[in-house]
Design a protein around this motif. Structure first.
Motif, PDB file in Angstrom:
ATOM      1  N   UNK A 100       7.702 -35.671 -34.561  1.00 64.08           N
ATOM      2  CA  UNK A 100       7.814 -34.360 -35.205  1.00 64.08           C
ATOM      3  C   UNK A 100       6.421 -33.799 -35.519  1.00 64.08           C
ATOM      4  N   UNK A 102       5.113 -31.135 -34.345  1.00 62.47           N
ATOM      5  CA  UNK A 102       4.999 -29.681 -34.205  1.00 62.47           C
ATOM      6  C   UNK A 102       6.132 -29.030 -34.965  1.00 62.47           C
ATOM      7  N   UNK A 103       5.831 -27.874 -35.546  1.00 62.63           N
ATOM      8  CA  UNK A 103       6.888 -27.087 -36.194  1.00 62.63           C
ATOM      9  C   UNK A 103       7.019 -25.750 -35.477  1.00 62.63           C
ATOM     10  N   UNK A 104       6.152 -24.785 -35.785  1.00 59.11           N
ATOM     11  CA  UNK A 104       6.272 -23.511 -35.057  1.00 59.11           C
ATOM     12  C   UNK A 104       5.791 -23.655 -33.627  1.00 59.11           C
ATOM     13  N   UNK A 105       4.934 -24.623 -33.372  1.00 59.57           N
ATOM     14  CA  UNK A 105       4.509 -24.907 -32.010  1.00 59.57           C
ATOM     15  C   UNK A 105       3.405 -24.015 -31.482  1.00 59.57           C
ATOM     16  N   UNK A 106       2.861 -23.149 -32.337  1.00 58.57           N
ATOM     17  CA  UNK A 106       1.862 -22.202 -31.828  1.00 58.57           C
ATOM     18  C   UNK A 106       0.511 -22.864 -31.582  1.00 58.57           C
ATOM     19  N   UNK A 141       1.417 -25.559 -40.239  1.00 62.13           N
ATOM     20  CA  UNK A 141       2.795 -25.968 -40.552  1.00 62.13           C
ATOM     21  C   UNK A 141       2.929 -27.425 -40.971  1.00 62.13           C
ATOM     22  N   UNK A 142       2.225 -28.325 -40.314  1.00 61.84           N
ATOM     23  CA  UNK A 142       2.630 -29.740 -40.370  1.00 61.84           C
ATOM     24  C   UNK A 142       1.910 -30.574 -41.409  1.00 61.84           C
TER      25      UNK A 142
END
Lengths: 163, 782
Positions: A100, A102-106, A141-142
């Protein structure tokens, strides 16, 4: 008034591209909007966030700090070329999924490119070395912890896979 | 059911697209004939516009159009009030919302004045340099206290002061509580939040289809349905003529809600006028001014305490910087006011705030949304009381916790969702116990700290508690549909910015319909896929949309059982749903797949019974009566370098209760990210304005987002007190990580440097190495 375009030829993920570009076009814009390789993301356009990191002849560079004409004659790698042709994820991608990372993945593409190069150079990194290598890529995010764990796992997977 | 997905750390469905560079973000939208917009923005904070000359820009080759506020004509309207003031008696609220382009007056640096549309963004930006704007600069309102002085210039000339709002809320009688107190502590606290700075900035793409009279808008918004409805209204279109798509969005954290940003208003109008698609992507410099902030408050707070450490009452008077406009109403200061009370019994509370207009960018919620400010005041007051009364800081917190048998717990004031502030459920003491145990509180104080101090090391401990009102209404909905290929499609109206909705919602569906979690496709943020909804904010996605998804899945399950019982001519009680099919109990070879049932639900011939709906699908809505209250405790051991004042977090613990957990892996990620933003806020990130409202550090090289070297490893633990307000028992978790970090850092740094003995108190956030140095030096000199 219109500036003279320059002819350039470069390789991205093994494919050769020939294009005529204005001298001022950023490499990041060229990749994204001319070659339609939009997996490379742009976060700050001043070389701090690292989202646009690609490999130029195997070394990580910020594609927002280079002009497309400067990439003439070079070999580039972007996130689109990381998984193999069967779609099997690169160990760094797989580890990001498993942990996990990545969250938004940008910011992810830049992190993947930075860290694949780093892990080739340092196959047995300590956590601190991973954090140092990662510190040129901002993620909002992470909190980084899962990315760090993913990279330690990826390093192990790459060591196991290597002969 | 063979596998239960709900509650399991299921890996994310959305990862593959993101990891391979195939996810569609806003700047990946490429349309034939697309034009590009760039905005000329004010470089001064406060000015009268005398004249704008765009004639040279219009002549530049490649420029297609240049528009000022005057070109907008009747389309030029101040934006809507997104959240009206809550129904609090005696409230004063002056609504002054943002304008789509500055017309007569500039009110903050970065306010857009002219929009240029060109064949490329490069040409559009070239043309910005061709524009001449004649401005008459005015003195700027930057400081919120000075902004209330009689001699202050006014941000809005039609108001006779810079007061945006004035609100008083009370509980019990503070004056009589104070009369009974053994100790009254009074301090001034300053808390500045910052910018959310997602790695993806904002962007809008608008495409008008003149033949179909239909508008498609791609927008990095957290609230696509609101954007559709609002834009349809101002464009003179029906809602069905407008489709808003929030594609993959690269982080939101609150500021991607604010509607309507000037660019959201401009792009669709431009596309209609020029009949071509047009794109605008915010650059990082613009993001520092053009996207909303969350900034500062000054609290003059006092706490009345009994000798045993019990809180008798709190009085707080604070100022809140709302920026140049107040389109988001009072959500941020109301959150500060309400969340200050925390997990504690506070019998008397008297809280008054004044929101102040300044010549600075607009303030709207950013992760935590004002809750931090209140929690900082409460937690610091408790630390001060603990010190004065010689009670251990963790112990004074324990003595004041709301007991577990006191829920639902009423606080007699109004929350941001307009409902009375009532905590639905909670069990606070075990959370504190777990946190103290995980950090090794007693042992650290007894053994480790003395040992480390003897070695000359400056190491301190902190513990901070908070509650978070989450999962507010009004409602969300979801459509769950089994397709003929057996895959389940789910659509909901909220947007998603990395929270893992494609997985957590799929887990809910998978359990109800007996399919694998990878067989569930979730669509969020496309108004043509789901028509109704509010958006992703206030830690509400999982709570509100999650329960709607659950309800719709439950109805589809009933339909599937009914269809299968008709097919098998058996009772529904004899059927089992698993592995994508419905079978007869004990006879697994007698089955019908979910895909076949979906086809049966839409027959080509034959009669359908009256009252039957076609399709194996259901649309359901869920609206909670009020928000669900989550809570938690953070604890940290921090070492401070006494020479450089740099920090090293040696240990960081979060124990959190957000009710039932859908996916502990995703939850942990939310907490990690929240803590990281909290640490940035506490010690690294500071918006530095000069006295003319210029932001002096508007780049990521100067505004310091924490990196992997600043953020420590975190240890997480949970307790589970389900919310009675929704069938799944969920409470929100998105903001919890960010909320208590400021007071935690202040407490631990004070302890590490033994500042109490030097009569130094850390009563402000953000701190930084240089700020802690300044504060300690100042005390040494005086």
């Amino acid at each position: 008034m219109q500036p003279e375009p320059h002819d350039i030829e470069l390789s991205v993920n093994g494919t050769t591209y020939r294009r005529a570009v204005e001298s001022r076009i950023l490499l990041s814009d060229f990749l994204r909007h001319d070659l339609l390789l939009a997996g490379t993301h742009v976060g700050c356009e001043h070389g701090v966030c690292g989202a646009c990191t690609i490999l130029l002849d195997g070394s990580p560079v910020r594609s927002c700090l280079m002009l497309a004409v400067q990439a003439n004659g070079h070999e580039l790698s972007t996130v689109e070329g990381l998984a193999n042709s069967d779609g099997e994820l690169h160990p760094v991608q797989q580890a990001m999924h498993d942990h996990h990372g990545l969250q938004c993945g940008y910011c992810t593409a830049g992190i993947l490119m930075t860290m694949t190069a780093f892990l080739q150079e340092n196959p047995l990194p300590s956590e601190h070395e991973v954090r140092e290598a990662l510190s040129g890529n901002l993620c909002r995010c992470t909190g980084y912890q899962n990315i760090v764990d993913a990279m330690l796992a990826a390093a192990q997977a790459m060591r196991t896979a290597a002969p | 059911m063979t596998t239960r997905f709900f509650g399991a750390p299921v890996k994310r469905n959305e990862d593959r697209k993101l990891l391979t560079g195939q996810a569609l973000f806003i700047d990946d939208v490429e349309l034939p004939g697309m034009l590009h917009a760039a905005f000329l923005r004010s470089q001064v904070a406060h000015a009268q516009i005398k004249q704008i000359d765009v004639s040279r820009a219009r002549k530049r080759p490649g420029v297609v159009a240049v528009y000022t506020a005057h070109d907008y004509g009747a389309y030029w309207q101040p934006g809507p009030l997104l959240v009206p003031p809550p129904p609090i008696p005696g409230i004063i609220f002056n609504q002054r919302t943002q304008v789509p382009l500055a017309k007569d007056k500039i009110r903050h640096v970065g306010e857009p004045i002219v929009v240029v549309v060109a064949e490329s963004r490069y040409i559009a930006e070239d043309a910005l340099d061709d524009i001449e704007v004649d401005l008459e600069p005015l003195p700027a309102v930057v400081d919120i206290e000075a902004g209330l002085a009689a001699a202050s210039p006014h941000v809005h000339d039609d108001l006779d002061s810079n007061i945006a709002a004035h609100v008083r809320q009370t509980k019990g009688d503070y004056r009589s509580a104070a009369a009974k107190a053994d100790l009254i502590l009074k301090r001034r606290f300053r808390y500045e939040h910052g910018i959310s700075s997602p790695i993806e900035t904002r962007g809008v793409v608008a495409q008008w289809n003149a033949r179909g009279r239909h508008m498609t808008i791609w927008d990095t918004t957290q609230a696509p349905v609101f954007v559709r409805n609002g834009l349809a209204g101002i464009l003179g279109l029906g809602e069905r003529q407008v489709r808003v798509i929030a594609p993959f969005v690269g982080g939101g954290f609150g500021p991607k809600i604010m509607m309507f940003y000037p660019e959201e208003v401009a792009l669709p109008w431009i596309s209609m006028r020029l009949n071509r698609p047009v794109k605008w992507i915010e650059d990082r410099l613009e993001h520092f001014f053009a996207t909303t902030h969350e900034r500062g408050q000054i609290h003059d707070a006092e706490m009345a305490v009994a000798r045993d450490g019990r809180i008798l009452g709190i009085k707080d008077v604070f100022l809140h910087d709302t920026g140049a406009y107040d389109p988001y109403g009072l959500t941020v200061p109301i959150n500060s006011q309400c969340t200050l009370l925390g997990p504690y019994v506070v019998p008397a509370y008297d809280s008054t705030f004044t929101a102040v207009f300044t010549n600075l960018p607009i303030v709207t919620p950013y992760r935590g949304a004002g809750r931090q400010h209140g929690v900082f005041v409460m937690e610091r007051l408790l630390d001060l009381a603990a010190h004065e009364l010689k009670i251990d800081p963790a112990e004074i917190r324990r003595r004041n916790l709301i007991p577990s048998d006191a829920f639902p717990y009423k606080n007699d004031i109004i929350y941001q969702d307009f409902q009375p502030l009532e905590y639905d459920s909670g069990n606070y003491e075990p959370v504190l116990d777990k946190a103290l145990e995980a950090i090794g509180y007693a042992k650290f104080i007894r053994e480790e700290q003395p040992r480390l101090r003897a070695q000359g090391r400056c190491v301190g401990i902190g513990v901070a508690c908070y509650v978070e009102g989450t999962g507010i209404g009004p409602y969300e909905g979801a459509k769950v549909q089994v397709q003929a290929n057996g895959k389940v499609s789910v659509a909901t109206g909220i947007g998603t910015q990395g929270q893992g909705h494609f997985t957590s919602f799929a887990q809910i569906v998978a359990d109800q319909l007996g399919v694998d979690v990878t067989e569930v496709d979730i669509v969020t943020g496309d108004t043509d896929q789901f028509y109704w909804g509010a958006g992703t904010f206030a830690s509400r996605g999982a709570v509100v949309a999650g329960n709607a998804v659950n309800e719709a899945s439950r109805v589809v399950r009933q339909k599937a059982l009914k269809l299968a019982s008709d097919a098998f001519e058996c009772s529904e009680d004899d059927l089992v749903i698993a592995d994508g099919k419905v079978s007869i109990v004990g006879i697994p070879e007698k089955f019908i797949t979910m895909g076949e049932l979906a086809q049966r639900a839409n027959p080509i011939r034959g009669a359908v019974k009256p009252g039957t709906e076609p399709g194996l699908e259901s649309t359901q809505y869920f609206g909670p009566p009020m928000g669900a209250t989550a809570n938690g405790v953070h604890a940290a051991i921090i070492e401070v370098d006494p020479q450089t004042f740099e920090l090293k977090v040696l240990k960081y613990v979060v124990v959190h209760d957000c009710g039932t957990v859908i996916n502990p892996m995703i939850l942990a990620g939310q907490i990690h990210g929240g803590v990281a933003q909290g640490i940035g806020n506490a010690f690294y990130e500071k918006l530095s304005f000069d006295d003319q409202g210029q932001l002096l550090n508007a780049s990521l090289a100067d505004y310091l987002l924490p990196t992997a070297l600043e953020i420590p490893r975190m240890e997480l633990d949970h307790t589970t007190t389900p919310s009675p307000l929704n069938p799944l028992g969920i409470k929100g978790a998105g903001e919890a990580g960010a909320i208590p970090v400021g007071p935690l850092f202040a407490q631990a740094i004070e302890d590490a440097l033994e500042l109490k003995g030097k009569k130094i108190e850390l009563l402000e956030i953000p701190l930084s190495p240089s700020r802690v140095f300044e504060l300690t030096r100042k005390a040494e000199i005086s």
